[in-house]
Design an enzyme around this catalytic site. Structure first.
Site, PDB file in Angstrom:
ATOM      1  N   ASN A  16       0.813  -1.221   0.000  1.00  0.00           N
ATOM      2  CA  ASN A  16       0.000   0.000   0.000  1.00  0.00           C
ATOM      3  C   ASN A  16       0.845   1.270   0.000  1.00  0.00           C
ATOM      4  O   ASN A  16       0.323   2.367   0.186  1.00  0.00           O
ATOM      5  CB  ASN A  16      -0.974   0.010   1.190  1.00  0.00           C
ATOM      6  CG  ASN A  16      -0.248  -0.004   2.523  1.00  0.00           C
ATOM      7  OD1 ASN A  16       0.967  -0.161   2.589  1.00  0.00           O
ATOM      8  ND2 ASN A  16      -0.999   0.150   3.600  1.00  0.00           N
ATOM      9  N   PHE A  35       2.812   4.324  -1.672  1.00  0.00           N
ATOM     10  CA  PHE A  35       2.493   5.030  -2.918  1.00  0.00           C
ATOM     11  C   PHE A  35       3.118   6.417  -2.940  1.00  0.00           C
ATOM     12  O   PHE A  35       3.531   6.955  -1.917  1.00  0.00           O
ATOM     13  CB  PHE A  35       0.968   5.143  -3.096  1.00  0.00           C
ATOM     14  CG  PHE A  35       0.279   5.952  -2.010  1.00  0.00           C
ATOM     15  CD1 PHE A  35       0.286   7.341  -2.019  1.00  0.00           C
ATOM     16  CD2 PHE A  35      -0.407   5.311  -0.983  1.00  0.00           C
ATOM     17  CE1 PHE A  35      -0.345   8.084  -1.025  1.00  0.00           C
ATOM     18  CE2 PHE A  35      -1.046   6.036   0.015  1.00  0.00           C
ATOM     19  CZ  PHE A  35      -1.014   7.425  -0.008  1.00  0.00           C
ATOM     20  N   HIS A  85      -5.035   6.432  10.607  1.00  0.00           N
ATOM     21  CA  HIS A  85      -3.929   6.636   9.661  1.00  0.00           C
ATOM     22  C   HIS A  85      -4.380   6.477   8.220  1.00  0.00           C
ATOM     23  O   HIS A  85      -3.572   6.551   7.300  1.00  0.00           O
ATOM     24  CB  HIS A  85      -2.774   5.680   9.962  1.00  0.00           C
ATOM     25  CG  HIS A  85      -2.912   4.293   9.393  1.00  0.00           C
ATOM     26  ND1 HIS A  85      -4.050   3.540   9.533  1.00  0.00           N
ATOM     27  CD2 HIS A  85      -2.040   3.523   8.689  1.00  0.00           C
ATOM     28  CE1 HIS A  85      -3.869   2.361   8.933  1.00  0.00           C
ATOM     29  NE2 HIS A  85      -2.660   2.330   8.422  1.00  0.00           N
ATOM     30  N   MET A  87      -6.474   4.463  -3.462  1.00  0.00           N
ATOM     31  CA  MET A  87      -5.942   5.059  -4.688  1.00  0.00           C
ATOM     32  C   MET A  87      -7.026   5.632  -5.602  1.00  0.00           C
ATOM     33  O   MET A  87      -6.711   6.168  -6.664  1.00  0.00           O
ATOM     34  CB  MET A  87      -5.062   4.060  -5.446  1.00  0.00           C
ATOM     35  CG  MET A  87      -5.749   2.830  -5.943  1.00  0.00           C
ATOM     36  SD  MET A  87      -4.574   1.564  -6.511  1.00  0.00           S
ATOM     37  CE  MET A  87      -3.919   2.301  -7.998  1.00  0.00           C
TER      38      MET A  87
END
Length: 415
Positions: free
Chosen positions: A178, A180, A344, A323
């Site tokens: 995850n 990015f 978070h 995303m």
């Protein structure tokens, strides 16, 4: 599991009494919580070292040992598996003077420039050179490593196997899963750069080694745990000081790693975007997998945030969506009941395996419409539908943070 809900006058959280443990305080109204995650929270609450209560953020979901999206305060002890192996994982974002109209019509070249500037992913067969690491680190990566290498060498003197990790060559690299890098627009049309990564291979090696040592310690001392992954080091024990030093170093590495990547992303953008621009009009660099010493309810304790962000009064933080969803720059309200913390991110609502079974490449293409990103089979596990609704997550923590900026990505680079 013997639990029961207590009446609460608090506007946003519920409290669950735990037999033989401290209470759970849950900021999860309007968002799903797996029964397995609740069991993990209960296990943590029953540890004798846990102080006052355990706080669960609205993105809470099943983790290894400790629940992702939890805040666990401990008295004179630390649980290495609660920190996890992606030590110091977190977010960095910076606002620029660019506007939406300054971006090129085609965002493909911008994404390609960022992918070229920052190593990402890994070789699936683990053969040949790791394309997720540097072959020859650039100057900015080596400059950051120079500030860390002496302390690292001192740690390796006691734990020599840590030397045989990707450390210097992972400084300024993204990783997988995850993690990015994104180019985003805020509601007023300003361009932001945002990224998510941690301490990479060396942090993983540190976390893994000390989790093993904690388990060995518990077995040797006949400590009875509700879950063996909740093994802990107490102050004064053989490995406590070594872990504090090593985890602190890994958190510094993670922060520096994000700073180097941000430099590289900005440099890449300047090669593609014709208009000159300034950056760091506002900037945030925050961990969400870490431990540090803090004072709460009058006691000096260790606070482990596993998938949670510090939200002290006035402190800026980052809560990313998936995303294909919005992300938020937030300002903490300093709520003492959450140990001055917030979520978070959106938090997964299903496993990576389940997401790959449920969804197709066509689903991924539809869910990320308008975003310049990978839309292939290898990233289906990161499809937006695998995550909780970020708007519901934000609504559940209105007493923890206020929203300062709402960001929507237009470019997303995945490992």
């Amino acid at each position: 599991m013997n639990t029961h809900l207590l009446p609460s006058t608090a506007p946003h959280h519920d409290e669950i009494a735990i037999d033989g443990g401290v209470p759970l305080k849950m900021w999860t109204r309007g968002v799903p919580v797996e029964s397995e995650a609740l069991q993990q929270l209960t296990n943590a609450a029953r540890l004798p070292i846990v102080f006052h209560h355990v706080a669960a953020m609205p993105d809470v979901h099943l983790g290894i040992g400790a629940t992702v999206g939890s805040v666990i305060p401990t008295f004179k002890a630390i649980i290495p598996a609660a920190v996890g192996v992606d030590i110091g994982c977190g977010m960095m974002a910076c606002k620029t003077t660019l506007r939406a109209e300054d971006l090129p019509d085609s965002l493909g070249p911008l994404r390609a420039a960022i992918e070229k500037a920052v190593p990402h992913g890994r070789n699936p067969e683990r053969r040949g050179r790791d394309h997720g690491a540097w072959e020859t680190p650039p100057d900015e990566a080596d400059a950051a490593w120079a500030g860390l290498v002496d302390e690292f060498d001192a740690i390796c003197a006691d734990y020599p196997k840590l030397k045989n990790t990707n450390n210097r060559k992972h400084m300024g690299t993204l990783g997988t899963g995850n993690h990015f890098i994104e180019v985003c627009l805020d509601e007023a049309g300003a361009v932001w750069f945002m990224l998510h990564s941690g301490s990479r291979g060396v942090g993983n090696a540190i976390g893994t080694r000390f989790i093993e040592l904690a388990k060995e310690d518990a077995m040797r001392n006949d400590v009875h745990l509700p879950d063996k992954d909740l093994a802990y080091f107490e102050e004064g024990s053989q490995y406590f000081g070594d872990y504090v030093r090593a985890v602190g170093w890994a958190q510094k590495f993670a922060r520096a790693n994000r700073e180097v990547m941000m430099q590289r992303v900005i440099g890449a953008a300047r090669q593609v975007i014709a208009r000159p621009f300034e950056t760091h009009l506002e900037a945030v660099n925050c961990h969400h997998n870490y431990v540090q010493r803090e004072t709460h309810f009058g006691e000096d304790v260790f606070v482990t945030r596993k998938g949670a962000v510090s939200a002290k009064k006035g402190e800026l933080g980052i809560i990313p969506g998936s995303m294909g969803a919005r992300s938020y720059i937030v300002r903490g309200k300093g709520n003492p009941e959450s140990f001055e913390s917030c979520s978070h991110g959106a938090g997964r609502k299903m496993s990576r395996t389940k997401a790959k079974k449920l969804y197709t490449v066509a689903d991924q293409i539809a869910a990320t419409e308008g975003v310049e990103c990978r839309k292939d089979e290898a990233v289906i596990d990161e499809i937006p539908m695998a995550y909780k609704d970020i708007d519901a997550v934000m609504a559940a923590q209105g007493d923890l943070v206020e929203v300062v900026y709402v960001l929507k990505q237009v470019v997303c680079v995945k490992g």
